[in-house]
Design a protein around this motif. Sequence first.
Motif, PDB file in Angstrom:
ATOM      1  N   PHE A  50     -68.555  99.779-101.449  1.00 19.62           N
ATOM      2  CA  PHE A  50     -67.775  99.629-102.678  1.00 19.62           C
ATOM      3  C   PHE A  50     -68.623  99.982-103.901  1.00 19.62           C
ATOM      4  CE2 PHE A  50     -65.486  96.675 -99.802  1.00 19.62           C
ATOM      5  CZ  PHE A  50     -64.238  97.270 -99.880  1.00 19.62           C
ATOM      6  N   ILE A  51     -69.918  99.688-103.833  1.00 22.92           N
ATOM      7  CA  ILE A  51     -70.827 100.064-104.925  1.00 22.92           C
ATOM      8  C   ILE A  51     -70.924 101.583-104.999  1.00 22.92           C
ATOM      9  CG2 ILE A  51     -73.173  99.888-105.818  1.00 22.92           C
ATOM     10  CD1 ILE A  51     -73.439  97.215-104.398  1.00 22.92           C
ATOM     11  N   SER A  52     -71.046 102.217-103.824  1.00 24.76           N
ATOM     12  CA  SER A  52     -71.115 103.678-103.796  1.00 24.76           C
ATOM     13  C   SER A  52     -69.846 104.302-104.359  1.00 24.76           C
ATOM     14  CB  SER A  52     -71.342 104.162-102.360  1.00 24.76           C
ATOM     15  OG  SER A  52     -72.590 103.749-101.862  1.00 24.76           O
ATOM     16  N   ILE A  53     -68.705 103.728-104.002  1.00 20.49           N
ATOM     17  CA  ILE A  53     -67.438 104.256-104.519  1.00 20.49           C
ATOM     18  C   ILE A  53     -67.378 104.122-106.035  1.00 20.49           C
ATOM     19  CG2 ILE A  53     -64.938 103.929-104.539  1.00 20.49           C
ATOM     20  CD1 ILE A  53     -65.138 103.085-101.608  1.00 20.49           C
ATOM     21  N   ALA A  54     -67.777 102.974-106.550  1.00 22.15           N
ATOM     22  CA  ALA A  54     -67.750 102.756-108.007  1.00 22.15           C
ATOM     23  C   ALA A  54     -68.685 103.720-108.722  1.00 22.15           C
ATOM     24  CB  ALA A  54     -68.133 101.312-108.321  1.00 22.15           C
ATOM     25  N   LEU A  55     -69.905 103.890-108.194  1.00 21.95           N
ATOM     26  CA  LEU A  55     -70.863 104.815-108.813  1.00 21.95           C
ATOM     27  C   LEU A  55     -70.365 106.254-108.733  1.00 21.95           C
ATOM     28  CD1 LEU A  55     -74.307 103.387-107.583  1.00 21.95           C
ATOM     29  CD2 LEU A  55     -73.397 103.338-109.917  1.00 21.95           C
ATOM     30  N   ALA A  60     -67.987 111.109-111.263  1.00 21.38           N
ATOM     31  CA  ALA A  60     -66.904 112.094-111.363  1.00 21.38           C
ATOM     32  C   ALA A  60     -66.264 112.054-112.746  1.00 21.38           C
ATOM     33  CB  ALA A  60     -65.859 111.832-110.283  1.00 21.38           C
ATOM     34  N   TRP A  61     -66.048 110.837-113.264  1.00 25.64           N
ATOM     35  CA  TRP A  61     -65.462 110.715-114.602  1.00 25.64           C
ATOM     36  C   TRP A  61     -66.391 111.299-115.654  1.00 25.64           C
ATOM     37  CZ3 TRP A  61     -67.218 108.246-118.978  1.00 25.64           C
ATOM     38  CH2 TRP A  61     -66.325 108.183-120.047  1.00 25.64           C
ATOM     39  N   LEU A  62     -67.697 111.002-115.545  1.00 25.34           N
ATOM     40  CA  LEU A  62     -68.662 111.529-116.510  1.00 25.34           C
ATOM     41  C   LEU A  62     -68.724 113.048-116.440  1.00 25.34           C
ATOM     42  CD1 LEU A  62     -70.861 110.858-118.615  1.00 25.34           C
ATOM     43  CD2 LEU A  62     -72.515 110.737-116.729  1.00 25.34           C
ATOM     44  N   ALA A 196     -76.823 107.867-101.984  1.00 29.02           N
ATOM     45  CA  ALA A 196     -76.326 109.021-101.233  1.00 29.02           C
ATOM     46  C   ALA A 196     -74.814 108.913-101.031  1.00 29.02           C
ATOM     47  CB  ALA A 196     -77.037 109.126 -99.888  1.00 29.02           C
ATOM     48  N   GLY A 197     -74.337 107.698-100.751  1.00 32.33           N
ATOM     49  CA  GLY A 197     -72.899 107.485-100.635  1.00 32.33           C
ATOM     50  C   GLY A 197     -72.175 107.763-101.932  1.00 32.33           C
ATOM     51  N   ALA A 198     -72.795 107.375-103.050  1.00 32.32           N
ATOM     52  CA  ALA A 198     -72.192 107.661-104.356  1.00 32.32           C
ATOM     53  C   ALA A 198     -72.092 109.170-104.575  1.00 32.32           C
ATOM     54  CB  ALA A 198     -73.015 107.011-105.468  1.00 32.32           C
ATOM     55  N   TYR A 199     -73.107 109.903-104.122  1.00 29.08           N
ATOM     56  CA  TYR A 199     -73.062 111.363-104.260  1.00 29.08           C
ATOM     57  C   TYR A 199     -71.959 111.958-103.402  1.00 29.08           C
ATOM     58  CZ  TYR A 199     -74.403 116.253-104.183  1.00 29.08           C
ATOM     59  OH  TYR A 199     -74.384 117.618-104.276  1.00 29.08           O
ATOM     60  N   TYR A 200     -71.732 111.401-102.193  1.00 35.60           N
ATOM     61  CA  TYR A 200     -70.640 111.873-101.360  1.00 35.60           C
ATOM     62  C   TYR A 200     -69.290 111.668-102.061  1.00 35.60           C
ATOM     63  CZ  TYR A 200     -73.981 112.008 -97.471  1.00 35.60           C
ATOM     64  OH  TYR A 200     -75.052 112.283 -96.666  1.00 35.60           O
ATOM     65  N   VAL A 201     -69.119 110.517-102.688  1.00 40.68           N
ATOM     66  CA  VAL A 201     -67.875 110.248-103.425  1.00 40.68           C
ATOM     67  C   VAL A 201     -67.718 111.239-104.573  1.00 40.68           C
ATOM     68  CG1 VAL A 201     -66.618 108.554-104.813  1.00 40.68           C
ATOM     69  CG2 VAL A 201     -67.917 107.806-102.807  1.00 40.68           C
ATOM     70  N   PHE A 202     -68.812 111.495-105.272  1.00 41.36           N
ATOM     71  CA  PHE A 202     -68.769 112.469-106.365  1.00 41.36           C
ATOM     72  C   PHE A 202     -68.439 113.859-105.843  1.00 41.36           C
ATOM     73  CE2 PHE A 202     -71.278 115.759-108.608  1.00 41.36           C
ATOM     74  CZ  PHE A 202     -70.557 115.790-109.786  1.00 41.36           C
ATOM     75  N   ALA A 203     -69.087 114.257-104.726  1.00 43.86           N
ATOM     76  CA  ALA A 203     -68.841 115.587-104.160  1.00 43.86           C
ATOM     77  C   ALA A 203     -67.387 115.740-103.736  1.00 43.86           C
ATOM     78  CB  ALA A 203     -69.768 115.823-102.971  1.00 43.86           C
ATOM     79  N   ALA A 204     -66.791 114.663-103.206  1.00 41.98           N
ATOM     80  CA  ALA A 204     -65.382 114.714-102.818  1.00 41.98           C
ATOM     81  C   ALA A 204     -64.458 114.791-104.026  1.00 41.98           C
ATOM     82  CB  ALA A 204     -65.030 113.492-101.965  1.00 41.98           C
ATOM     83  N   SER A 205     -64.983 114.458-105.199  1.00 42.61           N
ATOM     84  CA  SER A 205     -64.183 114.482-106.436  1.00 42.61           C
ATOM     85  C   SER A 205     -64.531 115.667-107.319  1.00 42.61           C
ATOM     86  CB  SER A 205     -64.410 113.180-107.218  1.00 42.61           C
ATOM     87  OG  SER A 205     -64.292 112.051-106.400  1.00 42.61           O
ATOM     88  N   ILE A 206     -65.250 116.640-106.775  1.00 41.67           N
ATOM     89  CA  ILE A 206     -65.758 117.743-107.593  1.00 41.67           C
ATOM     90  C   ILE A 206     -64.644 118.644-108.116  1.00 41.67           C
ATOM     91  CG2 ILE A 206     -66.051 119.374-105.683  1.00 41.67           C
ATOM     92  CD1 ILE A 206     -68.477 118.761-108.646  1.00 41.67           C
ATOM     93  N   SER A 207     -63.415 118.474-107.615  1.00 40.75           N
ATOM     94  CA  SER A 207     -62.299 119.284-108.104  1.00 40.75           C
ATOM     95  C   SER A 207     -62.037 119.068-109.594  1.00 40.75           C
ATOM     96  CB  SER A 207     -61.024 118.988-107.310  1.00 40.75           C
ATOM     97  OG  SER A 207     -60.665 117.626-107.426  1.00 40.75           O
ATOM     98  N   VAL A 208     -62.595 117.991-110.182  1.00 47.93           N
ATOM     99  CA  VAL A 208     -62.426 117.790-111.626  1.00 47.93           C
ATOM    100  C   VAL A 208     -63.092 118.897-112.427  1.00 47.93           C
ATOM    101  CG1 VAL A 208     -62.217 115.287-111.424  1.00 47.93           C
ATOM    102  CG2 VAL A 208     -64.475 116.297-111.765  1.00 47.93           C
ATOM    103  N   TYR A 233     -57.006 107.260-108.282  1.00 47.31           N
ATOM    104  CA  TYR A 233     -57.681 107.633-107.032  1.00 47.31           C
ATOM    105  C   TYR A 233     -58.687 106.565-106.616  1.00 47.31           C
ATOM    106  CZ  TYR A 233     -61.558 109.937-104.542  1.00 47.31           C
ATOM    107  OH  TYR A 233     -62.589 110.241-103.688  1.00 47.31           O
ATOM    108  N   ALA A 234     -59.444 106.039-107.570  1.00 41.57           N
ATOM    109  CA  ALA A 234     -60.439 105.005-107.269  1.00 41.57           C
ATOM    110  C   ALA A 234     -59.764 103.747-106.720  1.00 41.57           C
ATOM    111  CB  ALA A 234     -61.242 104.665-108.523  1.00 41.57           C
TER     112      ALA A 234
END
Length: 568
Positions: A50-55, A60-62, A196-208, A233-234
């Motif tokens: 959940f921390i990784s998802i939040a980060l 992605a928002w930033l 690393a998990g946070a980066y995976y979440v960001f990579a999955a959201s790179i369509s922004v 989405y979050a």
Amino acid sequence: MTKNMSTSYTFAQNESISPRQLYRLYVFNLLGVGTLVLPNNLAKLGKYAFISIALGVFMAWLFMWIVSEVREQKKSIYDRSFGKTAHTKMLIYDLIIAIYELSQAAFLAWIFVKLIRDSLIPDELFTVVLLVIMAVCAYALSGGVECRARVYEVVFFFVLIPLAAMLLFAISDVRLDYLMIKDRVGVDFGIADIFAGAYYVFAASISVFNVLFVRERTASQIRGSVSKAIFTYAGILFLLYAVLLGNFGKYSLSEIEFPAVVLMSDVQIKGSFFKRADALMLSVWFFTLFSVLNMSLYYAVLRCENFAENTGKIIFTFNKNRHSCSNKQFGSDRQKSHDKEKSTMRSWCIIFVIAVTVTLAYILESGDEIVKKYLGFLLCIAIPVIVVLTIGLMLTGCSAVELEERCFPTLAAVDIVDVDTDEITDNKAYVSHRDVSTNENSGYIEFYYNMDKSYEPEYADDIKTAVDSFEDRLSQKADTNHLKVILIGKTLRKDKAAYSDFMEYCKTSKKFPRNTYVCIADDINDIFDNMGDYYEQKINKENHEDGEPIITLGTLLDDYTNEIHETR
């Protein structure tokens, strides 16, 4: 604003979508990848995921905020009429973005086909399913952004309501011992794994990243709509991961390829109607994956088309007389020829993008090692390059080279010319005469900047075509931020329809600054080069002495807007 209805710009010019459509489109884009591939990759983190998802969501928002800022500062990045001497730089941008979009599209196509085969038609050949999906994508590409946005605006609740309902049904099967299992940080995983998990979440959201290409919307509108999409989405991802973790446990969850789809088959619904809930719920990922796949293909086509155009312009960059004869041809004929060339190029770009995507997706199917290397390329090279490029564009200012690539007209002149005048008949090429009784323009729009005496005015059906055609003849990109004066002919000012079209163009395109002075002239051709500064000084001097108010474009736009609303 009057449009030339004879041109077919279904693909490239319906990129104007509402903030609500933008929000719903990006909800689909983000859900497509994140809900499928993230849960099993985050499972080993247990509750710390959940921390990784939040980060990751915050990253992605930033990144979206940075991209929208770049869009405002560097509008030429997606402007298709970029200055001719800057095409070498644009080639680099287009090449990098096209490679990124194609790489992402191929991976999405592979995931899409794999999901359909594993869940619905396991006996069907990979090639057959891939070709069918890509054929549908090729058809959808011709519809542009607006058509897809309208479709997803309609199906938005038809997709998300069943997903929410299934998650609510699945909550009853959640086991608290799975949720409360003790996670040993430093033993099962480390702090680095959380990042690393946070980066995976960001990579999955790179369509922004693709908000860079959204047209006709302000930065605040884009940020508001896409921010809501990211937070929606979050919320869904948080809920989905909690339900999956509570149903399967973290160790089992990490071994399931598409846990969200498997969850749908495990949900028990009373009655005999929903025996294959997983097949029904597969529509969620069909629409979401199709959305993000089509978006990647769409912008890959645009970048390839732009790359081809810029390459052609570089080849002819030293041929100063390339457009010298264009002023002898009437604007509408040249525009039709230009539209036909663009349509042909666009078709070839679609074929090229589809072919490359199919080839890469087929290579991905050849083995797990290839998939791992491909994912390594996306995560370690493609996405970081896009992020670095975006941040670099935001930090760089307007350099001397950029200034040399632009021209700065100080005066723009616009009028309406009757068909029977010498100016038009000398061209020996014109379209049918307009009837004043139909409340349309009674002649042809005449337009030019005071850049060079050798440039003849441009004649066209409408103001947008006239401005675009004139700027195409310039050797540099016209930067109108320094415009001093707009010279309006009396004929246009008295023509109600033509004046209304011009005002609408100024309102919607925001081409000319609101503080630009406005003059009315009997004949806009009775001026010479570099007269913008002279008119500005003359206006300032005369109005300062007489105490009369200075008329600006903003004044005319305010009067025009208020008058329209009062007459309704």
